[in-house]
Design a protein around this motif. Sequence first.
Motif, PDB file in Angstrom:
ATOM      1  N   ALA A   1      -5.694   6.549   6.020  1.00  0.00           N
ATOM      2  CA  ALA A   1      -5.783   5.922   4.701  1.00  0.00           C
ATOM      3  C   ALA A   1      -5.295   4.473   4.686  1.00  0.00           C
ATOM      4  O   ALA A   1      -5.957   3.609   4.095  1.00  0.00           O
ATOM      5  CB  ALA A   1      -5.030   6.759   3.677  1.00  0.00           C
ATOM      6  N   PRO A   2      -4.150   4.133   5.297  1.00  0.00           N
ATOM      7  CA  PRO A   2      -3.731   2.726   5.275  1.00  0.00           C
ATOM      8  C   PRO A   2      -4.738   1.790   5.938  1.00  0.00           C
ATOM      9  O   PRO A   2      -4.980   0.680   5.456  1.00  0.00           O
ATOM     10  CB  PRO A   2      -2.400   2.745   6.037  1.00  0.00           C
ATOM     11  CG  PRO A   2      -1.880   4.132   5.863  1.00  0.00           C
ATOM     12  CD  PRO A   2      -3.099   5.000   5.884  1.00  0.00           C
TER      13      PRO A   2
ATOM     14  N   ARG B 202      -8.066   2.231   6.166  1.00  0.00           N
ATOM     15  CA  ARG B 202      -9.239   2.096   5.296  1.00  0.00           C
ATOM     16  C   ARG B 202      -8.914   1.209   4.091  1.00  0.00           C
ATOM     17  O   ARG B 202      -9.748   0.415   3.641  1.00  0.00           O
ATOM     18  CB  ARG B 202      -9.695   3.486   4.826  1.00  0.00           C
ATOM     19  CG  ARG B 202     -10.035   4.479   5.925  1.00  0.00           C
ATOM     20  CD  ARG B 202     -11.333   4.139   6.639  1.00  0.00           C
ATOM     21  NE  ARG B 202     -11.189   3.138   7.691  1.00  0.00           N
ATOM     22  CZ  ARG B 202     -10.811   3.431   8.939  1.00  0.00           C
ATOM     23  NH1 ARG B 202     -10.546   4.670   9.287  1.00  0.00           N
ATOM     24  NH2 ARG B 202     -10.724   2.469   9.844  1.00  0.00           N
ATOM     25  N   THR B 203      -7.690   1.328   3.564  1.00  0.00           N
ATOM     26  CA  THR B 203      -7.291   0.488   2.435  1.00  0.00           C
ATOM     27  C   THR B 203      -7.219  -0.968   2.860  1.00  0.00           C
ATOM     28  O   THR B 203      -7.626  -1.872   2.124  1.00  0.00           O
ATOM     29  CB  THR B 203      -5.929   0.949   1.884  1.00  0.00           C
ATOM     30  OG1 THR B 203      -5.997   2.332   1.549  1.00  0.00           O
ATOM     31  CG2 THR B 203      -5.535   0.158   0.650  1.00  0.00           C
TER      32      THR B 203
ATOM     33  N   ASP C 298       0.367   5.031   0.182  1.00  0.00           N
ATOM     34  CA  ASP C 298      -0.685   6.019   0.397  1.00  0.00           C
ATOM     35  C   ASP C 298      -0.273   6.962   1.506  1.00  0.00           C
ATOM     36  O   ASP C 298      -0.113   6.545   2.655  1.00  0.00           O
ATOM     37  CB  ASP C 298      -2.003   5.322   0.779  1.00  0.00           C
ATOM     38  CG  ASP C 298      -3.208   6.230   0.543  1.00  0.00           C
ATOM     39  OD1 ASP C 298      -3.046   7.459   0.667  1.00  0.00           O
ATOM     40  OD2 ASP C 298      -4.288   5.705   0.240  1.00  0.00           O
TER      41      ASP C 298
ATOM     42  N   LEU D 102      -9.660  -4.701   1.359  1.00  0.00           N
ATOM     43  CA  LEU D 102      -8.975  -5.711   0.537  1.00  0.00           C
ATOM     44  C   LEU D 102      -9.828  -6.872   0.014  1.00  0.00           C
ATOM     45  O   LEU D 102      -9.530  -7.355  -1.081  1.00  0.00           O
ATOM     46  CB  LEU D 102      -7.747  -6.236   1.287  1.00  0.00           C
ATOM     47  CG  LEU D 102      -6.559  -5.257   1.304  1.00  0.00           C
ATOM     48  CD1 LEU D 102      -5.383  -5.833   2.043  1.00  0.00           C
ATOM     49  CD2 LEU D 102      -6.171  -4.825  -0.083  1.00  0.00           C
TER      50      LEU D 102
ATOM     51  N   LEU E 292      -1.145  -1.042  -4.384  1.00  0.00           N
ATOM     52  CA  LEU E 292      -2.307  -0.171  -4.294  1.00  0.00           C
ATOM     53  C   LEU E 292      -1.835   1.239  -4.000  1.00  0.00           C
ATOM     54  O   LEU E 292      -1.029   1.455  -3.103  1.00  0.00           O
ATOM     55  CB  LEU E 292      -3.255  -0.639  -3.183  1.00  0.00           C
ATOM     56  CG  LEU E 292      -3.865  -2.037  -3.335  1.00  0.00           C
ATOM     57  CD1 LEU E 292      -4.770  -2.330  -2.143  1.00  0.00           C
ATOM     58  CD2 LEU E 292      -4.637  -2.152  -4.638  1.00  0.00           C
ATOM     59  N   GLY E 293      -2.351   2.199  -4.749  1.00  0.00           N
ATOM     60  CA  GLY E 293      -1.906   3.574  -4.566  1.00  0.00           C
ATOM     61  C   GLY E 293      -1.003   4.011  -5.701  1.00  0.00           C
ATOM     62  O   GLY E 293      -0.915   3.348  -6.742  1.00  0.00           O
TER      63      GLY E 293
ATOM     64  N   VAL F   7       0.852  -1.186   0.000  1.00  0.00           N
ATOM     65  CA  VAL F   7       0.000   0.000   0.000  1.00  0.00           C
ATOM     66  C   VAL F   7       0.893   1.242   0.000  1.00  0.00           C
ATOM     67  O   VAL F   7       1.705   1.425   0.904  1.00  0.00           O
ATOM     68  CB  VAL F   7      -0.941   0.021   1.214  1.00  0.00           C
ATOM     69  CG1 VAL F   7      -1.803   1.283   1.204  1.00  0.00           C
ATOM     70  CG2 VAL F   7      -1.817  -1.223   1.227  1.00  0.00           C
TER      71      VAL F   7
END
Length: 246
Positions: free
Chosen positions: A68-69, A71-72, A62, A76, A174-175, A60
């Motif tokens: 943010a991490p 919520r990401t 971000d 998943l 991601l990101g 990740v």
Amino acid sequence: MPSQWRQYGRNGLRLDHEPWLEHMLRRPPYGRPAPGFRRRHDRLVGRWAGATGPGRVTVVVDDRDRDAPMRTFEALPVLPHGLPRPVPETANRSLTLAETEMPRNLDKEFRGNGLPEELYSKPVRHGAIAHMRNACGPTPRDVRIRTPRWTPEAAAGIGAEAAARTGSTGVRILGDPASPSRTPASGGPADAPRLAPEAAARALFGTLTTAAATSGAGKGRTVHRTSSKELVKVLGHRCPERLRLR
């Protein structure tokens, strides 16, 4: 870069900020004073990919905000939304320049006078620094750590290399993988550090409470730190008692 310097300082680094930056960014082969600094993150990704296969690893990237991490990670999908809760703003916050310099210079004094490492580690690292960071927040007057103007471009180069190596492993990203290679704005020259009285008091309180908990209210001294006069007194009380019991 300021964050990394703070972390190394908490673990015993005695170099000032700008000399440390010189070593990390301008003096190859970059083996000292922090070996592995330039390759830490992509090597970590490589180890995981080698152990589980790249298809089972997600990276990740971000830096939008602190939540943010989490919520990401939820998306998943792994966890229901809202399960990880944000921590208070003061928890694990960044130390100001003065809050970083205080324990770093204290460490210099400890080492310069040949005091044992255990006397510094628990009371200062786990007592003073932790309590100061978690119990009070910086004010607008507190000076934050700033980097020289030449630093951001060099740091962005390290980020670009790390991003390229991470991408070559084949893991899922991601990101925005290019974000580590963007050149951030420089903070310019730093002002003189100022340690708020509240932060100093919190640090001292944390030191005292940790030292008291560690020593067990006076049980922490070893024999070689106890005077001969005190040892004779202890023996004078214990020996007759042992003889009486026998």
